[in-house]
Motif scaffolding. Structure first.
Motif, mmCIF file in Angstrom:
data_model
loop_
_atom_site.group_PDB
_atom_site.id
_atom_site.type_symbol
_atom_site.label_atom_id
_atom_site.label_comp_id
_atom_site.label_asym_id
_atom_site.label_seq_id
_atom_site.Cartn_x
_atom_site.Cartn_y
_atom_site.Cartn_z
ATOM 1 N N GLY A 151 31.688 37.177 48.547
ATOM 2 C CA GLY A 151 30.607 36.215 48.418
ATOM 3 C C GLY A 151 29.800 36.114 49.692
ATOM 4 N N HIS A 152 28.647 35.468 49.573
ATOM 5 C CA HIS A 152 27.740 35.322 50.707
ATOM 6 C C HIS A 152 28.117 34.108 51.551
ATOM 7 N N GLY A 153 29.253 34.218 52.221
ATOM 8 C CA GLY A 153 29.672 33.191 53.160
ATOM 9 C C GLY A 153 29.113 33.491 54.543
ATOM 10 N N ASP A 154 29.547 32.719 55.515
ATOM 11 C CA ASP A 154 29.077 32.898 56.891
ATOM 12 C C ASP A 154 29.450 34.290 57.392
ATOM 13 N N GLY A 155 28.459 35.042 57.870
ATOM 14 C CA GLY A 155 28.704 36.367 58.426
ATOM 15 C C GLY A 155 28.817 37.475 57.411
ATOM 16 N N ALA A 156 28.500 37.210 56.140
ATOM 17 C CA ALA A 156 28.581 38.267 55.127
ATOM 18 C C ALA A 156 27.517 39.328 55.383
ATOM 19 N N ILE A 157 27.858 40.582 55.120
ATOM 20 C CA ILE A 157 26.881 41.664 55.162
ATOM 21 C C ILE A 157 26.697 42.154 53.733
ATOM 22 N N SER A 158 25.447 42.291 53.328
ATOM 23 C CA SER A 158 25.120 42.550 51.938
ATOM 24 C C SER A 158 23.915 43.478 51.878
ATOM 25 N N MET A 159 23.743 44.143 50.740
ATOM 26 C CA MET A 159 22.650 45.106 50.605
ATOM 27 C C MET A 159 21.368 44.444 50.111
ATOM 28 N N ALA A 160 20.269 44.761 50.764
ATOM 29 C CA ALA A 160 18.952 44.364 50.272
ATOM 30 C C ALA A 160 18.586 45.290 49.116
ATOM 31 N N THR A 191 20.057 38.049 37.421
ATOM 32 C CA THR A 191 21.200 37.224 37.826
ATOM 33 C C THR A 191 22.296 38.037 38.513
ATOM 34 N N ALA A 192 22.000 39.305 38.826
ATOM 35 C CA ALA A 192 23.023 40.194 39.373
ATOM 36 C C ALA A 192 23.376 39.895 40.816
ATOM 37 N N GLY A 193 22.546 39.115 41.503
ATOM 38 C CA GLY A 193 22.825 38.794 42.886
ATOM 39 C C GLY A 193 22.739 40.015 43.780
ATOM 40 N N PHE A 194 23.286 39.873 44.986
ATOM 41 C CA PHE A 194 23.260 40.955 45.963
ATOM 42 C C PHE A 194 24.690 41.402 46.265
ATOM 43 N N ALA A 195 24.825 42.648 46.689
ATOM 44 C CA ALA A 195 26.142 43.282 46.822
ATOM 45 C C ALA A 195 26.728 43.075 48.214
ATOM 46 N N VAL A 196 27.607 42.089 48.339
ATOM 47 C CA VAL A 196 28.344 41.888 49.590
ATOM 48 C C VAL A 196 29.380 43.006 49.732
ATOM 49 N N PHE A 197 29.525 43.532 50.941
ATOM 50 C CA PHE A 197 30.518 44.596 51.123
ATOM 51 C C PHE A 197 31.289 44.460 52.434
ATOM 52 N N GLY A 198 31.192 43.299 53.069
ATOM 53 C CA GLY A 198 31.948 43.092 54.296
ATOM 54 C C GLY A 198 31.487 41.843 55.017
ATOM 55 N N ARG A 199 31.883 41.738 56.283
ATOM 56 C CA ARG A 199 31.536 40.555 57.066
ATOM 57 C C ARG A 199 31.540 40.912 58.556
ATOM 58 N N VAL A 200 30.889 40.074 59.319
ATOM 59 C CA VAL A 200 30.909 40.195 60.779
ATOM 60 C C VAL A 200 32.179 39.523 61.279
ATOM 61 N N VAL A 201 32.997 40.255 62.016
ATOM 62 C CA VAL A 201 34.238 39.685 62.541
ATOM 63 C C VAL A 201 34.154 39.406 64.042
ATOM 64 N N GLU A 202 33.173 39.992 64.704
ATOM 65 C CA GLU A 202 32.910 39.709 66.115
ATOM 66 C C GLU A 202 31.406 39.803 66.337
ATOM 67 N N GLY A 203 30.878 38.894 67.154
ATOM 68 C CA GLY A 203 29.475 39.010 67.535
ATOM 69 C C GLY A 203 28.502 38.174 66.731
ATOM 70 N N MET A 204 28.958 37.089 66.106
ATOM 71 C CA MET A 204 28.011 36.237 65.389
ATOM 72 C C MET A 204 27.025 35.564 66.350
ATOM 73 N N ASP A 205 27.379 35.468 67.629
ATOM 74 C CA ASP A 205 26.420 34.961 68.605
ATOM 75 C C ASP A 205 25.219 35.891 68.715
ATOM 76 N N VAL A 206 25.461 37.188 68.550
ATOM 77 C CA VAL A 206 24.374 38.169 68.566
ATOM 78 C C VAL A 206 23.480 37.961 67.349
ATOM 79 N N MET A 207 24.120 37.763 66.200
ATOM 80 C CA MET A 207 23.360 37.512 64.978
ATOM 81 C C MET A 207 22.462 36.292 65.151
ATOM 82 N N ARG A 208 22.992 35.234 65.743
ATOM 83 C CA ARG A 208 22.207 34.007 65.913
ATOM 84 C C ARG A 208 21.035 34.226 66.855
ATOM 85 N N ARG A 209 21.225 35.040 67.888
ATOM 86 C CA ARG A 209 20.114 35.321 68.801
ATOM 87 C C ARG A 209 18.997 36.062 68.074
ATOM 88 N N ILE A 210 19.380 37.027 67.247
ATOM 89 C CA ILE A 210 18.374 37.765 66.487
ATOM 90 C C ILE A 210 17.661 36.832 65.515
#
Length: 242
Positions: A151-160, A191-210
């Motif tokens: 699911g699209h939780g915090d730090g999820a990586i998904s396909m556009a 209603t198909a949503g987007f395809a989550v396939f992993g998550r960020v496990v380190e570096g969410m501070d980098v994500m927030r800066r971007i």
């Protein structure tokens, strides 16, 4: 009640032909709705929670175990470590790893930052090949969250994507839970949503800066106008870490 996102309202990057050179587009983002009456809101919330719980239980029973592959994503703002779930999202993970192994993500960028006024805990950044035909691989089959159990939780990586089954080499990372991007069985339209396939496990501070990078007031089309990063953040390299 404010509806932040819906699967149809946020088509993160409409799939374009390989020859397309225009910036990626998106369908309109849902606007704020008028508050509903207290009784109907409570009833609707209870029904939605029940449906969501039933869907979650069904996917958890069907979902295969984790088989994680770590990928180190080095950007101009720092490094993020991704854990890709090959066990639950094998098709989408294999596609991303092809881009990694063939170095097709080296030199691309994070080019979009979507934020929500008054909600610093929510947002997403989008990056990838930006439909560059020289980098694109064939589109892949869609793996909905109802199938993978992700699911699209915090730090999820998904396909556009545009239509289901059109995803190639553009992806996004979420800040905070954006569960309306999950598949929505029983809904209307796409209603198909987007395809989550992993998550960020380190570096969410980098994500927030971007996510906080200045955006252009003029670049982008449609709902994406005002969401394109003025100086896209380069992805220097993407490599398996295992």
């Amino acid at each position: 009640m404010i509806r932040l996102l819906s699967p149809v309202a946020l088509l993160l990057i409409l799939a374009q032909p390989a020859v397309a050179q225009e910036p990626p587009q998106a369908a309109p983002v849902a606007e704020a709705e008028a508050p509903a009456e207290a009784g109907s809101t409570a009833a609707g919330s209870a029904q939605a929670e029940t449906t969501q719980a039933e869907t979650t239980q069904a996917t958890e029973k069907q979902a295969p175990p984790e088989d994680l592959v770590r990928v180190r994503l080095v950007t101009a703002e720092g490094t993020m470590m991704l854990a890709l779930d090959r066990g639950r999202a094998p098709v989408t993970t294999a596609n991303f790893l092809r881009y990694v192994d063939q170095k097709r993500l080296d030199g691309v960028s994070f080019y979009r930052a979507l934020t929500f006024p008054g909600r610093p805990d929510l947002g997403l950044i989008q990056g990838g090949i930006k439909s560059d035909p020289k980098r694109a691989l064939p589109p892949i089959a869609h793996e909905p969250t109802t199938k993978t159990g992700l699911g699209h939780g915090d730090g999820a990586i998904s396909m556009a994507r545009g239509a289901p089954g059109s995803a190639q080499g553009d992806f996004f990372i979420t800040l905070g839970p954006l569960t309306s991007l999950d598949a929505q069985p029983g809904g209307e339209g796409d209603t198909a949503g987007f395809a989550v396939f992993g998550r960020v496990v380190e570096g969410m501070d980098v994500m927030r800066r971007i996510l906080l990078a200045p955006v252009s007031a003029t670049e982008g089309t449609g709902a994406m106008k005002g969401q394109m990063i003025a100086r896209p953040v380069a992805i220097l390299s993407a490599r398996r870490a295992d």
